[in-house]
Design a protein around this motif. Structure first.
Motif, PDB file in Angstrom:
ATOM      1  N   THR A 221       0.851  -1.198   0.000  1.00 55.40           N
ATOM      2  CA  THR A 221       0.000   0.000   0.000  1.00 55.40           C
ATOM      3  C   THR A 221       0.880   1.239   0.000  1.00 55.40           C
ATOM      4  OG1 THR A 221      -1.922   1.031   1.057  1.00 55.40           O
ATOM      5  CG2 THR A 221      -0.212   0.223   2.531  1.00 55.40           C
TER       6      THR A 221
ATOM      7  N   TRP B  17      -2.465   6.299  -1.223  1.00 57.56           N
ATOM      8  CA  TRP B  17      -3.698   5.523  -1.406  1.00 57.56           C
ATOM      9  C   TRP B  17      -4.569   5.640  -0.150  1.00 57.56           C
ATOM     10  CZ3 TRP B  17      -7.019   1.959   0.508  1.00 57.56           C
ATOM     11  CH2 TRP B  17      -7.928   1.373  -0.378  1.00 57.56           C
TER      12      TRP B  17
ATOM     13  N   ARG C  56      -8.196   7.568  -0.131  1.00 56.65           N
ATOM     14  CA  ARG C  56      -9.419   6.762  -0.003  1.00 56.65           C
ATOM     15  C   ARG C  56     -10.090   6.881   1.344  1.00 56.65           C
ATOM     16  NH1 ARG C  56     -10.243   3.033  -4.467  1.00 56.65           N
ATOM     17  NH2 ARG C  56      -8.631   3.664  -5.909  1.00 56.65           N
ATOM     18  N   THR C  57      -9.309   7.234   2.386  1.00 57.14           N
ATOM     19  CA  THR C  57      -9.904   7.196   3.738  1.00 57.14           C
ATOM     20  C   THR C  57      -9.692   8.478   4.556  1.00 57.14           C
ATOM     21  OG1 THR C  57      -7.948   6.375   4.928  1.00 57.14           O
ATOM     22  CG2 THR C  57      -9.300   4.725   3.821  1.00 57.14           C
TER      23      THR C  57
ATOM     24  N   CYS D 143     -19.343  -0.602  15.881  1.00 59.49           N
ATOM     25  CA  CYS D 143     -18.964   0.821  15.881  1.00 59.49           C
ATOM     26  C   CYS D 143     -20.076   1.740  16.361  1.00 59.49           C
ATOM     27  CB  CYS D 143     -18.487   1.238  14.497  1.00 59.49           C
ATOM     28  SG  CYS D 143     -17.073   0.294  13.936  1.00 59.49           S
TER      29      CYS D 143
ATOM     30  N   PHE E 187      -8.010   0.556  10.839  1.00 60.38           N
ATOM     31  CA  PHE E 187      -8.394   0.522  12.256  1.00 60.38           C
ATOM     32  C   PHE E 187      -7.279   0.951  13.215  1.00 60.38           C
ATOM     33  CE2 PHE E 187     -11.175  -2.362   9.941  1.00 60.38           C
ATOM     34  CZ  PHE E 187     -12.407  -1.926  10.375  1.00 60.38           C
TER      35      PHE E 187
ATOM     36  N   LEU F 179     -19.764  -7.080   7.172  1.00 61.65           N
ATOM     37  CA  LEU F 179     -18.648  -6.697   8.053  1.00 61.65           C
ATOM     38  C   LEU F 179     -18.689  -7.628   9.254  1.00 61.65           C
ATOM     39  CD1 LEU F 179     -16.409  -4.714   8.827  1.00 61.65           C
ATOM     40  CD2 LEU F 179     -18.150  -3.106   9.584  1.00 61.65           C
TER      41      LEU F 179
ATOM     42  N   MET G  49     -14.538  -7.665   5.368  1.00 65.50           N
ATOM     43  CA  MET G  49     -15.433  -6.550   5.042  1.00 65.50           C
ATOM     44  C   MET G  49     -15.634  -6.421   3.541  1.00 65.50           C
ATOM     45  SD  MET G  49     -14.716  -2.608   6.070  1.00 65.50           S
ATOM     46  CE  MET G  49     -13.381  -2.410   4.926  1.00 65.50           C
TER      47      MET G  49
ATOM     48  N   ARG H 104     -17.045  -1.577  -0.276  1.00 59.78           N
ATOM     49  CA  ARG H 104     -17.918  -0.673  -1.052  1.00 59.78           C
ATOM     50  C   ARG H 104     -19.358  -0.706  -0.554  1.00 59.78           C
ATOM     51  NH1 ARG H 104     -16.143   0.060  -7.252  1.00 59.78           N
ATOM     52  NH2 ARG H 104     -14.088   0.827  -6.684  1.00 59.78           N
TER      53      ARG H 104
ATOM     54  N   ASN I 144     -14.217   6.856   7.785  1.00 60.20           N
ATOM     55  CA  ASN I 144     -13.650   7.238   6.500  1.00 60.20           C
ATOM     56  C   ASN I 144     -14.053   8.693   6.231  1.00 60.20           C
ATOM     57  OD1 ASN I 144     -13.472   7.735   3.655  1.00 60.20           O
ATOM     58  ND2 ASN I 144     -13.341   5.519   3.324  1.00 60.20           N
TER      59      ASN I 144
ATOM     60  N   ARG J  54     -14.319  10.254   3.498  1.00 48.65           N
ATOM     61  CA  ARG J  54     -15.250  10.394   2.361  1.00 48.65           C
ATOM     62  C   ARG J  54     -16.685  10.084   2.787  1.00 48.65           C
ATOM     63  NH1 ARG J  54     -14.332   6.946  -2.150  1.00 48.65           N
ATOM     64  NH2 ARG J  54     -13.191   5.522  -0.807  1.00 48.65           N
ATOM     65  N   ILE J  55     -16.862   9.177   3.738  1.00 48.70           N
ATOM     66  CA  ILE J  55     -18.213   8.883   4.252  1.00 48.70           C
ATOM     67  C   ILE J  55     -18.753  10.136   4.961  1.00 48.70           C
ATOM     68  CG2 ILE J  55     -19.511   7.543   5.975  1.00 48.70           C
ATOM     69  CD1 ILE J  55     -17.761   5.132   5.293  1.00 48.70           C
TER      70      ILE J  55
ATOM     71  N   GLY K  25     -22.129   0.748  12.035  1.00 36.97           N
ATOM     72  CA  GLY K  25     -21.114  -0.284  12.220  1.00 36.97           C
ATOM     73  C   GLY K  25     -21.648  -1.658  11.890  1.00 36.97           C
TER      74      GLY K  25
END
Ligand code: COA
Length: 316
Positions: free
Chosen positions: A31, A35, A39-40, A116, A161, A194, A206, A209, A246, A248-249, A304
């Protein structure tokens, strides 16, 4: 106790000292920092040592919350610990924390697993138990050693995590930090998205997407429901403390709710996803940073594994 008198009297947090950066992770799996950040939004996370257990982090966060609240361990008669990483299957980690803190034997102490969303489930449970009049002061803790559930050879999950703990003390007070209400949900039909299977590899699995899409939709639903129930407009929310999974969420949620991103507390860049610990950690940070002012309405929102999700409103 009248429900209008149930308040958050104080908060506290604790994270392990060891920092694991994206650059270090890039030497462990295939990784890159770029990235992970793109992405996160995560840049680093904290990792507990072999001997640092969930109970230790929970007790440290709880001590800080008690000090912040000006409440002693002897006054606590309810301990609810939200975790999916208990020290061991039994006894409940909440009992270990009770002993560590010197909470009296008359207290009810138990663990709660809603992944979560655990802290919001624990908050609402404690609220109801205080409202029943049978308990006066509750310690509500979210604590996780997620590093113990991560497959450190799986790049699709190990970057996400981290470990840590956060806590809140609930008790009677008038006109300050009042919990207006909470909404809890679960969709067991999505349990497979998940999970940590018992075998052959007992690590986090998980479908990223699908979890992402469900997370945004569910959190939006949970927010709309609670705002409607309490007659609060989204624009009246001064501060949102979302589950830190995340960036982006969180950005998508902000967009759907029509709220500027600046109103959202984001600390996942430093801690990653600490599961049940993420909301109390972020809430404590927000309070210390002066982002929560008297009279403000704060929205807490989580999702979660389960899939579980939920929301809560606090008027400071
Ligand atoms: N580094 C580099 N590449 C990686 C990687 C990593 N750490 N992890 C996955 N990839 C690769 C994949 O193998 C895939 O490659 P391929 O196209 O050659 O197959 C590619 O990146 C895209 O993977 P994908 O899973 O589609 O990426 P994504 O944009 O959906 O982002 C997540 C992945 C996990 C960051 C994102 O789905 C997510 O955040 N989901 C929600 C997870 C979550 O919040 N879980 C906790 C809930 S409480």
């Amino acid at each position: 106790m009248a429900t209008t008198d149930i308040c958050i009297l104080g908060t506290g947090a604790h994270v392990p000292a060891k920092v694991l950066t994206n650059h270090e992770l890039a030497r462990m799996v295939d990784t890159t920092d770029e990235w992970i950040v793109t992405r996160t939004g995560i840049r680093e996370r904290r990792i507990a040592s072999k001997t640092e257990m969930t109970s230790h982090m929970a007790a440290a966060a709880a001590r800080a919350a008690l000090a912040n609240a000006g409440v002693t361990a002897e006054q606590i008669d309810l301990v609810i610990l939200a975790t999916l990483t208990p020290d061991q299957p039994m006894p409940a980690t909440a009992c270990l924390v009770q002993h560590e803190l010197g909470v009296p034997a008359g207290a009810a102490c138990f663990d709660l697993n809603a992944a979560c969303s655990g802290f919001l489930y624990a908050l609402d449970t404690a609220w109801a138990m205080l409202a029943s009049g049978r308990h006066q002061h509750a310690l509500v803790i979210g604590a996780e050693k997620m590093s113990s559930l991560v497959d450190w050879t799986d790049r699709s999950t190990c970057v996400l995590f981290g470990d840590g703990a956060g806590a809140a003390v609930l008790g009677p007070a008038r006109g300050t930090a009042q919990i207006l209400g909470a909404r809890l949900y679960a969709e067991g039909a999505h349990a497979g998205l998940l999970c940590v299977p018992r075998s052959p590899k007992p690590f986090i699995q998980m479908k990223g997407r699908e979890v992402f899409k469900n997370a945004v939709r569910e959190m939006e639903d949970a927010v709309r429901d609670i705002l409607e129930q309490h007659g609060v407009a989204a624009s009246q929310i001064a501060c949102v403390v979302p589950h830190q999974a995340n960036r982006r969420i969180i950005e998508s949620l902000a967009q759907y709710l029509g709220l500027p991103l600046e109103r959202f507390v984001v600390n996942l860049d430093r801690y990653g996803n600490t599961s049940a610990a993420s909301i109390p950690l972020a809430l404590d940070e927000a309070r210390r940073a002066g982002r929560v002012r008297a009279g403000d309405t704060t929205l807490l929102v989580a999702f979660g594994a389960g899939l579980t999700y939920g929301s809560a409103l606090v008027r400071w």
